[in-house]
Design a protein around this motif. Structure first.
Motif, PDB file in Angstrom:
ATOM      1  N   VAL A   1       0.838  -1.207   0.000  1.00 44.89           N
ATOM      2  CA  VAL A   1       0.000   0.000   0.000  1.00 44.89           C
ATOM      3  C   VAL A   1       0.870   1.254   0.000  1.00 44.89           C
ATOM      4  CG1 VAL A   1      -1.825   1.243   1.216  1.00 44.89           C
ATOM      5  CG2 VAL A   1      -1.820  -1.244   1.209  1.00 44.89           C
ATOM      6  N   LEU A   2       1.955   1.230   0.765  1.00 40.73           N
ATOM      7  CA  LEU A   2       2.952   2.290   0.735  1.00 40.73           C
ATOM      8  C   LEU A   2       4.280   1.656   0.354  1.00 40.73           C
ATOM      9  CD1 LEU A   2       2.108   4.296   3.999  1.00 40.73           C
ATOM     10  CD2 LEU A   2       1.333   4.755   1.668  1.00 40.73           C
ATOM     11  N   ASP A   3       4.935   2.248  -0.625  1.00 39.22           N
ATOM     12  CA  ASP A   3       6.117   1.610  -1.211  1.00 39.22           C
ATOM     13  C   ASP A   3       7.309   2.564  -1.154  1.00 39.22           C
ATOM     14  OD1 ASP A   3       7.858  -0.013  -2.565  1.00 39.22           O
ATOM     15  OD2 ASP A   3       6.892   0.187  -4.522  1.00 39.22           O
ATOM     16  N   GLY A   4       7.872   2.689   0.053  1.00 39.53           N
ATOM     17  CA  GLY A   4       9.065   3.521   0.198  1.00 39.53           C
ATOM     18  C   GLY A   4       8.783   5.013   0.112  1.00 39.53           C
ATOM     19  N   ILE A   5       7.748   5.462   0.816  1.00 38.44           N
ATOM     20  CA  ILE A   5       7.360   6.873   0.788  1.00 38.44           C
ATOM     21  C   ILE A   5       8.357   7.722   1.577  1.00 38.44           C
ATOM     22  CG2 ILE A   5       5.675   8.562   1.635  1.00 38.44           C
ATOM     23  CD1 ILE A   5       4.524   7.221  -0.717  1.00 38.44           C
ATOM     24  N   SER A   6       8.839   8.783   0.947  1.00 34.97           N
ATOM     25  CA  SER A   6       9.678   9.766   1.627  1.00 34.97           C
ATOM     26  C   SER A   6       9.162  11.158   1.286  1.00 34.97           C
ATOM     27  CB  SER A   6      11.147   9.647   1.194  1.00 34.97           C
ATOM     28  OG  SER A   6      11.702   8.405   1.608  1.00 34.97           O
ATOM     29  N   LEU A   7       8.978  11.978   2.325  1.00 36.31           N
ATOM     30  CA  LEU A   7       8.608  13.383   2.101  1.00 36.31           C
ATOM     31  C   LEU A   7       8.978  14.194   3.332  1.00 36.31           C
ATOM     32  CD1 LEU A   7       5.808  14.068   3.862  1.00 36.31           C
ATOM     33  CD2 LEU A   7       4.730  12.849   2.000  1.00 36.31           C
TER      34      LEU A   7
ATOM     35  N   LEU B   1      -1.575   9.174   5.764  1.00 39.36           N
ATOM     36  CA  LEU B   1      -1.964  10.019   6.898  1.00 39.36           C
ATOM     37  C   LEU B   1      -2.046   9.209   8.180  1.00 39.36           C
ATOM     38  CD1 LEU B   1      -4.752  12.516   5.729  1.00 39.36           C
ATOM     39  CD2 LEU B   1      -2.280  12.709   5.551  1.00 39.36           C
ATOM     40  N   ARG B   2      -2.622   8.039   8.094  1.00 40.93           N
ATOM     41  CA  ARG B   2      -2.825   7.219   9.287  1.00 40.93           C
ATOM     42  C   ARG B   2      -1.497   6.757   9.893  1.00 40.93           C
ATOM     43  NH1 ARG B   2      -8.016   5.413  10.200  1.00 40.93           N
ATOM     44  NH2 ARG B   2      -7.230   3.542  11.248  1.00 40.93           N
ATOM     45  N   THR B   3      -0.473   6.583   9.068  1.00 38.26           N
ATOM     46  CA  THR B   3       0.839   6.221   9.628  1.00 38.26           C
ATOM     47  C   THR B   3       1.445   7.393  10.388  1.00 38.26           C
ATOM     48  OG1 THR B   3       2.084   6.824   7.619  1.00 38.26           O
ATOM     49  CG2 THR B   3       1.275   4.552   7.785  1.00 38.26           C
ATOM     50  N   ILE B   4       1.205   8.604   9.929  1.00 36.46           N
ATOM     51  CA  ILE B   4       1.763   9.781  10.593  1.00 36.46           C
ATOM     52  C   ILE B   4       1.174   9.941  11.984  1.00 36.46           C
ATOM     53  CG2 ILE B   4       1.816  12.319  10.513  1.00 36.46           C
ATOM     54  CD1 ILE B   4       2.035  12.078   7.453  1.00 36.46           C
ATOM     55  N   ASN B   5      -0.097   9.585  12.142  1.00 34.15           N
ATOM     56  CA  ASN B   5      -0.761   9.717  13.439  1.00 34.15           C
ATOM     57  C   ASN B   5      -0.730   8.414  14.234  1.00 34.15           C
ATOM     58  OD1 ASN B   5      -1.948  11.536  15.169  1.00 34.15           O
ATOM     59  ND2 ASN B   5      -4.021  10.998  14.592  1.00 34.15           N
TER      60      ASN B   5
ATOM     61  N   GLY C   1      -3.433  16.858  14.899  1.00 28.06           N
ATOM     62  CA  GLY C   1      -4.882  16.736  14.782  1.00 28.06           C
ATOM     63  C   GLY C   1      -5.243  16.096  13.467  1.00 28.06           C
ATOM     64  N   MET C   2      -6.330  15.312  13.454  1.00 32.14           N
ATOM     65  CA  MET C   2      -6.741  14.640  12.223  1.00 32.14           C
ATOM     66  C   MET C   2      -8.252  14.689  12.098  1.00 32.14           C
ATOM     67  SD  MET C   2      -5.453  11.016  10.719  1.00 32.14           S
ATOM     68  CE  MET C   2      -6.000  10.381   9.130  1.00 32.14           C
ATOM     69  N   VAL C   3      -8.709  15.074  10.903  1.00 32.17           N
ATOM     70  CA  VAL C   3     -10.132  15.147  10.614  1.00 32.17           C
ATOM     71  C   VAL C   3     -10.428  14.182   9.478  1.00 32.17           C
ATOM     72  CG1 VAL C   3     -12.073  16.640  10.022  1.00 32.17           C
ATOM     73  CG2 VAL C   3     -10.138  17.564  11.312  1.00 32.17           C
ATOM     74  N   PHE C   4     -11.428  13.324   9.690  1.00 29.58           N
ATOM     75  CA  PHE C   4     -11.745  12.261   8.749  1.00 29.58           C
ATOM     76  C   PHE C   4     -12.945  12.631   7.884  1.00 29.58           C
ATOM     77  CE2 PHE C   4      -9.792  10.426  12.492  1.00 29.58           C
ATOM     78  CZ  PHE C   4      -8.873   9.530  11.986  1.00 29.58           C
ATOM     79  N   GLN C   5     -13.158  11.825   6.842  1.00 30.09           N
ATOM     80  CA  GLN C   5     -14.334  11.993   5.991  1.00 30.09           C
ATOM     81  C   GLN C   5     -15.607  11.818   6.806  1.00 30.09           C
ATOM     82  OE1 GLN C   5     -14.289   9.642   2.384  1.00 30.09           O
ATOM     83  NE2 GLN C   5     -16.522   9.559   2.307  1.00 30.09           N
ATOM     84  N   ASN C   6     -15.616  10.811   7.685  1.00 30.34           N
ATOM     85  CA  ASN C   6     -16.737  10.625   8.598  1.00 30.34           C
ATOM     86  C   ASN C   6     -16.457  11.417   9.858  1.00 30.34           C
ATOM     87  OD1 ASN C   6     -17.978   8.743   6.839  1.00 30.34           O
ATOM     88  ND2 ASN C   6     -16.557   7.167   7.558  1.00 30.34           N
ATOM     89  N   TYR C   7     -17.398  12.214  10.286  1.00 23.96           N
ATOM     90  CA  TYR C   7     -17.141  13.237  11.294  1.00 23.96           C
ATOM     91  C   TYR C   7     -16.748  12.650  12.649  1.00 23.96           C
ATOM     92  CZ  TYR C   7     -20.621  14.492   7.798  1.00 23.96           C
ATOM     93  OH  TYR C   7     -21.318  14.591   6.624  1.00 23.96           O
ATOM     94  N   ASN C   8     -17.277  11.467  12.984  1.00 28.95           N
ATOM     95  CA  ASN C   8     -16.916  10.788  14.239  1.00 28.95           C
ATOM     96  C   ASN C   8     -17.236  11.614  15.478  1.00 28.95           C
ATOM     97  OD1 ASN C   8     -15.907   8.589  12.794  1.00 28.95           O
ATOM     98  ND2 ASN C   8     -13.851   9.425  12.693  1.00 28.95           N
ATOM     99  N   LEU C   9     -18.280  12.435  15.415  1.00 29.34           N
ATOM    100  CA  LEU C   9     -18.712  13.153  16.610  1.00 29.34           C
ATOM    101  C   LEU C   9     -19.493  12.213  17.515  1.00 29.34           C
ATOM    102  CD1 LEU C   9     -19.987  16.491  14.984  1.00 29.34           C
ATOM    103  CD2 LEU C   9     -17.752  16.045  16.029  1.00 29.34           C
TER     104      LEU C   9
ATOM    105  N   PHE D   1      -6.124  16.449   7.099  1.00 25.78           N
ATOM    106  CA  PHE D   1      -7.503  16.356   6.642  1.00 25.78           C
ATOM    107  C   PHE D   1      -7.590  15.257   5.592  1.00 25.78           C
ATOM    108  CE2 PHE D   1      -6.586  20.709   7.881  1.00 25.78           C
ATOM    109  CZ  PHE D   1      -7.674  21.057   8.671  1.00 25.78           C
ATOM    110  N   ASP D   2      -8.463  14.281   5.833  1.00 32.12           N
ATOM    111  CA  ASP D   2      -8.554  13.117   4.944  1.00 32.12           C
ATOM    112  C   ASP D   2      -9.893  13.130   4.188  1.00 32.12           C
ATOM    113  OD1 ASP D   2      -8.156  10.761   3.625  1.00 32.12           O
ATOM    114  OD2 ASP D   2      -8.432   9.472   5.375  1.00 32.12           O
ATOM    115  N   GLU D   3      -9.877  13.692   2.973  1.00 30.19           N
ATOM    116  CA  GLU D   3     -11.070  13.719   2.105  1.00 30.19           C
ATOM    117  C   GLU D   3     -12.294  14.215   2.870  1.00 30.19           C
ATOM    118  OE1 GLU D   3     -11.020  13.484  -0.982  1.00 30.19           O
ATOM    119  OE2 GLU D   3      -9.834  11.827  -1.767  1.00 30.19           O
ATOM    120  N   VAL D   4     -12.139  15.327   3.573  1.00 32.11           N
ATOM    121  CA  VAL D   4     -13.197  15.750   4.490  1.00 32.11           C
ATOM    122  C   VAL D   4     -14.446  16.257   3.775  1.00 32.11           C
ATOM    123  CG1 VAL D   4     -11.629  16.256   6.375  1.00 32.11           C
ATOM    124  CG2 VAL D   4     -12.164  18.048   4.714  1.00 32.11           C
ATOM    125  N   THR D   5     -14.358  16.508   2.467  1.00 36.66           N
ATOM    126  CA  THR D   5     -15.532  16.992   1.733  1.00 36.66           C
ATOM    127  C   THR D   5     -16.172  15.917   0.859  1.00 36.66           C
ATOM    128  OG1 THR D   5     -14.168  17.761  -0.125  1.00 36.66           O
ATOM    129  CG2 THR D   5     -14.590  19.331   1.653  1.00 36.66           C
TER     130      THR D   5
END
Length: 249
Positions: A25-31, A53-57, A89-97, A169-173
């Motif tokens: 799924v991730l193949d040697g990502i560097s940034l 994003l999920r690996t960063i958090n 902080g992380m905001v998802f597509q599904n609000y999770n309130l 922010f992960d596809e929040v719209t």
């Protein structure tokens, strides 16, 4: 778009790899993303953007590579998850309130119960955040009484209440109607304008073009191409980037 960016690296990923059921799924990502930089990730579905994003958090463990965020080694043994979540902080597509809590309670819960902050100070900060997202009259409403766009803006305020150094922010719209999308994107634009380091996964190409300092195009778990929005959108170098943009623009 930010100007005169500080040079300090806020997010540092090196050789990050992740597999699910044998599939890469991730193949040697560097940034590397600098403090106050606004970075947008674009690319086809399944290209690894959300997993990145999920690996960063630390929501998804990596198989290889290293990640450092706000000076915290995410991939180190003995990671302090609370410290990390305070900084990112992380905001998802599904609000999770929490549906049984009011808007005010949703925003103040973590700073009071997790960080142990003084309740009235947290509530005042929450009121200011609600004013910023133009929902000051909704503090006693429950999530079920709000539109999708209003819930998403509350989710953003909830993350900001923790006073993180980095916002993702992960596809929040993705699940919102076009009119509501505008209001949520305006909220994200305000967050970015405050100097917050932002990493945004989006399918809104015009928004990415307008707001980003750097655009990363991902495909097949790799960063195929990165650069300024002017270069990526006007003169992409890789044929995969060109094909993708021809389909979505």
């Amino acid at each position: 778009m930010s100007q005169n960016l500080p040079t300090a690296i806020q997010i540092d990923m090196r050789g990050v790899a992740k597999r699910y059921d044998g599939q890469r799924v991730l193949d040697g990502i560097s940034l590397q993303i600098r403090r106050s930089e606004i970075a947008c990730l674009i690319g086809p579905s399944g290209s690894g953007k959300s997993t990145l994003l999920r690996t960063i958090n630390a929501l998804t463990p990596v198989d290889a590579g290293s990640i450092t965020v706000a000076g915290i080694e995410v991939t180190a043994a003995g990671l302090d998850l609370l410290q990390l979540r305070r900084q990112v902080g992380m905001v998802f597509q599904n609000y999770n309130l929490f549906p049984h809590l009011t808007v005010m309670q949703n925003i103040t819960l973590a700073p009071i119960t997790v960080l142990g902050e003084e309740p009235e100070a947290v509530r005042e900060r929450a009121r200011e955040l609600l004013r910023q997202i133009h929902l000051e009259k909704k503090e006693n409403a429950y999530p079920g009484q709000l539109s999708g766009g209003q819930q998403q803006r509350v989710a953003i305020a909830r993350s900001l209440a923790m006073r993180p150094q980095v916002m993702m922010f992960d596809e929040v719209t993705a699940a919102l109607d076009p009119e509501t999308v505008k209001k949520v994107l305006l909220t994200i634009r305000d967050v970015a304008a405050s100097g917050m380091t932002c990493l945004i996964v989006t399918h809104e190409m015009s928004f990415a073009r307008e707001i980003a300092d750097t655009v990363y195009f991902t495909d097949g778990g790799r960063i195929v191409e990165s650069g300024s929005p002017e270069r990526i959108f006007a003169a992409p170098q890789d044929p995969r980037t060109r094909r993708f943009l021809e389909r979505v623009l």
